[in-house]
Scaffold this active site. Structure first.
Site, PDB file in Angstrom:
ATOM      1  N   ARG A  86      83.813  20.561  89.753  1.00  0.00           N
ATOM      2  CA  ARG A  86      84.297  21.031  91.051  1.00  0.00           C
ATOM      3  C   ARG A  86      85.166  19.996  91.734  1.00  0.00           C
ATOM      4  NH1 ARG A  86      80.323  25.193  91.900  1.00  0.00           N
ATOM      5  NH2 ARG A  86      80.658  26.217  93.894  1.00  0.00           N
ATOM      6  N   ARG A 126      77.205  40.892  97.763  1.00  0.00           N
ATOM      7  CA  ARG A 126      76.476  40.468  96.548  1.00  0.00           C
ATOM      8  C   ARG A 126      74.966  40.512  96.782  1.00  0.00           C
ATOM      9  NH1 ARG A 126      77.975  34.941  93.937  1.00  0.00           N
ATOM     10  NH2 ARG A 126      77.785  34.233  96.081  1.00  0.00           N
TER      11      ARG A 126
HETATM   12  P1  AP5 Z   1      77.725  28.383  92.943  1.00  0.00           P
HETATM   13  O1  AP5 Z   1      76.506  29.152  92.669  1.00  0.00           O
HETATM   14  O2  AP5 Z   1      78.498  27.804  91.814  1.00  0.00           O
HETATM   15  O3  AP5 Z   1      78.642  29.274  93.886  1.00  0.00           O
HETATM   16  P2  AP5 Z   1      80.223  29.472  93.955  1.00  0.00           P
HETATM   17  O4  AP5 Z   1      81.091  28.625  93.121  1.00  0.00           O
HETATM   18  O5  AP5 Z   1      80.493  29.399  95.410  1.00  0.00           O
HETATM   19  O6  AP5 Z   1      80.425  30.825  93.294  1.00  0.00           O
HETATM   20  P3  AP5 Z   1      79.619  32.120  93.501  1.00  0.00           P
HETATM   21  O7  AP5 Z   1      78.369  32.099  92.676  1.00  0.00           O
HETATM   22  O8  AP5 Z   1      79.463  32.405  94.960  1.00  0.00           O
HETATM   23  O9  AP5 Z   1      80.654  33.207  92.995  1.00  0.00           O
HETATM   24  P4  AP5 Z   1      81.187  33.585  91.534  1.00  0.00           P
HETATM   25  O10 AP5 Z   1      82.606  33.136  91.403  1.00  0.00           O
HETATM   26  O11 AP5 Z   1      80.232  33.195  90.466  1.00  0.00           O
HETATM   27  O12 AP5 Z   1      81.239  35.163  91.730  1.00  0.00           O
HETATM   28  P5  AP5 Z   1      80.224  36.281  91.228  1.00  0.00           P
HETATM   29  O13 AP5 Z   1      80.461  36.563  89.788  1.00  0.00           O
HETATM   30  O14 AP5 Z   1      78.842  35.916  91.671  1.00  0.00           O
HETATM   31  O15 AP5 Z   1      77.381  27.143  93.908  1.00  0.00           O
HETATM   32  C1  AP5 Z   1      76.533  27.278  95.029  1.00  0.00           C
HETATM   33  C2  AP5 Z   1      76.341  25.905  95.667  1.00  0.00           C
HETATM   34  O16 AP5 Z   1      75.725  24.994  94.723  1.00  0.00           O
HETATM   35  C3  AP5 Z   1      77.627  25.180  96.108  1.00  0.00           C
HETATM   36  O17 AP5 Z   1      78.057  25.594  97.386  1.00  0.00           O
HETATM   37  C4  AP5 Z   1      77.161  23.719  96.063  1.00  0.00           C
HETATM   38  O18 AP5 Z   1      76.376  23.405  97.198  1.00  0.00           O
HETATM   39  C5  AP5 Z   1      76.256  23.676  94.852  1.00  0.00           C
HETATM   40  N1  AP5 Z   1      76.991  23.340  93.596  1.00  0.00           N
HETATM   41  C6  AP5 Z   1      77.185  24.159  92.526  1.00  0.00           C
HETATM   42  N2  AP5 Z   1      77.883  23.522  91.576  1.00  0.00           N
HETATM   43  C7  AP5 Z   1      78.146  22.287  92.040  1.00  0.00           C
HETATM   44  C8  AP5 Z   1      78.851  21.171  91.527  1.00  0.00           C
HETATM   45  N3  AP5 Z   1      79.458  21.229  90.313  1.00  0.00           N
HETATM   46  N4  AP5 Z   1      78.927  20.045  92.283  1.00  0.00           N
HETATM   47  C9  AP5 Z   1      78.334  19.980  93.491  1.00  0.00           C
HETATM   48  N5  AP5 Z   1      77.654  21.013  94.054  1.00  0.00           N
HETATM   49  C10 AP5 Z   1      77.563  22.151  93.337  1.00  0.00           C
HETATM   50  O19 AP5 Z   1      80.739  37.543  92.063  1.00  0.00           O
HETATM   51  C11 AP5 Z   1      80.535  37.650  93.454  1.00  0.00           C
HETATM   52  C12 AP5 Z   1      80.274  39.145  93.832  1.00  0.00           C
HETATM   53  O20 AP5 Z   1      81.449  39.896  93.527  1.00  0.00           O
HETATM   54  C13 AP5 Z   1      79.132  39.798  93.042  1.00  0.00           C
HETATM   55  O21 AP5 Z   1      78.453  40.701  93.887  1.00  0.00           O
HETATM   56  C14 AP5 Z   1      79.831  40.569  91.914  1.00  0.00           C
HETATM   57  O22 AP5 Z   1      79.091  41.724  91.515  1.00  0.00           O
HETATM   58  C15 AP5 Z   1      81.147  40.947  92.591  1.00  0.00           C
HETATM   59  N6  AP5 Z   1      82.262  40.977  91.644  1.00  0.00           N
HETATM   60  C16 AP5 Z   1      82.533  40.104  90.621  1.00  0.00           C
HETATM   61  N7  AP5 Z   1      83.676  40.448  89.986  1.00  0.00           N
HETATM   62  C17 AP5 Z   1      84.154  41.552  90.636  1.00  0.00           C
HETATM   63  C18 AP5 Z   1      85.300  42.383  90.468  1.00  0.00           C
HETATM   64  N8  AP5 Z   1      86.205  42.150  89.507  1.00  0.00           N
HETATM   65  N9  AP5 Z   1      85.469  43.425  91.326  1.00  0.00           N
HETATM   66  C19 AP5 Z   1      84.569  43.676  92.306  1.00  0.00           C
HETATM   67  N10 AP5 Z   1      83.443  42.940  92.510  1.00  0.00           N
HETATM   68  C20 AP5 Z   1      83.244  41.885  91.692  1.00  0.00           C
END
Ligand code: AP5
Length: 233
Positions: A86, A126
């Site tokens: 990240r 979500r």
């Molecule tokens: P993390 O869990 O990694 O969250 P994020 O990067 O913010 O990503 P998300 O999980 O929110 O989203 P995603 O891109 O995976 O989307 P998703 O497929 O779920 O991190 C959380 C926290 O942990 C961070 O804030 C930090 O504090 C910490 N952290 C994690 N990694 C770290 C690191 N490397 N270093 C430091 N801290 C770290 O999809 C979202 C929604 O959209 C779902 O409901 C899904 O069904 C829907 N959806 C998906 N694709 C589509 C589509 N094509 N059309 C319509 N809906 C869709």
């Protein structure tokens, strides 16, 4: 390979679809951290506050977790990293880990691009299963019964860091700290920018095209030999 993108871009959704095709594990830093918080390990206790605010968890906590996971037997043939690295500092640490453990680097980095308004729509809808981690969206991919997981009957919940204020902070941090990775990996020639809008299956097909030569090929269809007919019939 690595899946990059802002919160809610669909990294987790795509990683889960790809792991079936590639037959390698999804290694999601967010999932590993949430498991540590849930089971109240010392790392989880230290990480919880950062995650609740939408801040990045300090590198010294995250790097060991990732290195340990990548060294597990099931990740030796490959892995899909979701949410890590990240920052440029994490990318450099990853490079060092991979060179040390397997003398090779990454094959591909896929960056999903999705406009901010769509991100807010996706994150606010979500829902995740407490028991098996399956993911739904109240509008785009609703469960059959409201609040209940189709797969295991577990309770669906909304992540604590999905409030509007926290999502805005996560987006700010993506812009300042994670976006520079596009330049970093762009220079090494392994980056593919993929449009993350549209149905998950449409995004998956674009991702698979960008992974040509890396993913195993689908089984070849048997070519039917034309039947040889006796002359005159
Ligand atoms: P993390 O869990 O990694 O969250 P994020 O990067 O913010 O990503 P998300 O999980 O929110 O989203 P995603 O891109 O995976 O989307 P998703 O497929 O779920 O991190 C959380 C926290 O942990 C961070 O804030 C930090 O504090 C910490 N952290 C994690 N990694 C770290 C690191 N490397 N270093 C430091 N801290 C770290 O999809 C979202 C929604 O959209 C779902 O409901 C899904 O069904 C829907 N959806 C998906 N694709 C589509 C589509 N094509 N059309 C319509 N809906 C869709």
């Amino acid at each position: 390979m690595v899946l990059l993108g802002p919160p809610g871009a669909g990294k987790g959704t795509q990683a889960r679809m790809l792991r079936e095709v590639a037959n390698v594990p999804q290694v999601a830093s967010g999932d590993l951290l949430r498991a540590a918080v849930r089971t109240k390990t010392p790392l989880g206790v230290a990480a919880a506050g950062y995650m609740d605010r939408g801040d990045l968890v300090p590198d010294e906590l995250v790097l060991n977790l990732i290195e340990e996971r990548l060294n597990a037997p099931d990740a030796q043939a490959g892995f899909i990293l979701d949410g890590f690295p990240r920052s440029v500092k994490q990318a450099e640490a990853l490079r060092a880990i991979l060179v040390r453990s397997r003398g090779a680097g990454l094959d591909r980095v896929i960056a999903l691009t999705v406009p901010d308004e769509e991100i807010v729509r996706r994150i606010s809808g979500r829902r995740t299963c407490r028991k098996c981690g399956a993911m739904y969206h109240v509008t785009f991919e609703p469960p059959r019964v409201n609040g209940v997981c189709d797969k295991c009957g577990g309770e669906l919940y909304q992540r604590e860091d999905d409030s509007e204020e926290t999502v805005r902070n996560r987006l700010k941090i993506y812009d300042s700290t994670t976006r520079p990775l596009l330049d970093y990996y762009g220079k090494s020639g392994i980056l593919a920018l993929i449009d993350g809008t549209g149905k998950p299956e449409q995004v998956e097909s674009r991702v698979q095209t960008a992974l040509a030569g890396i993913l195993p090929l689908p089984p070849r269809k048997k070519v039917q030999k034309p039947s040889v007919r006796p002359a005159g019939k």
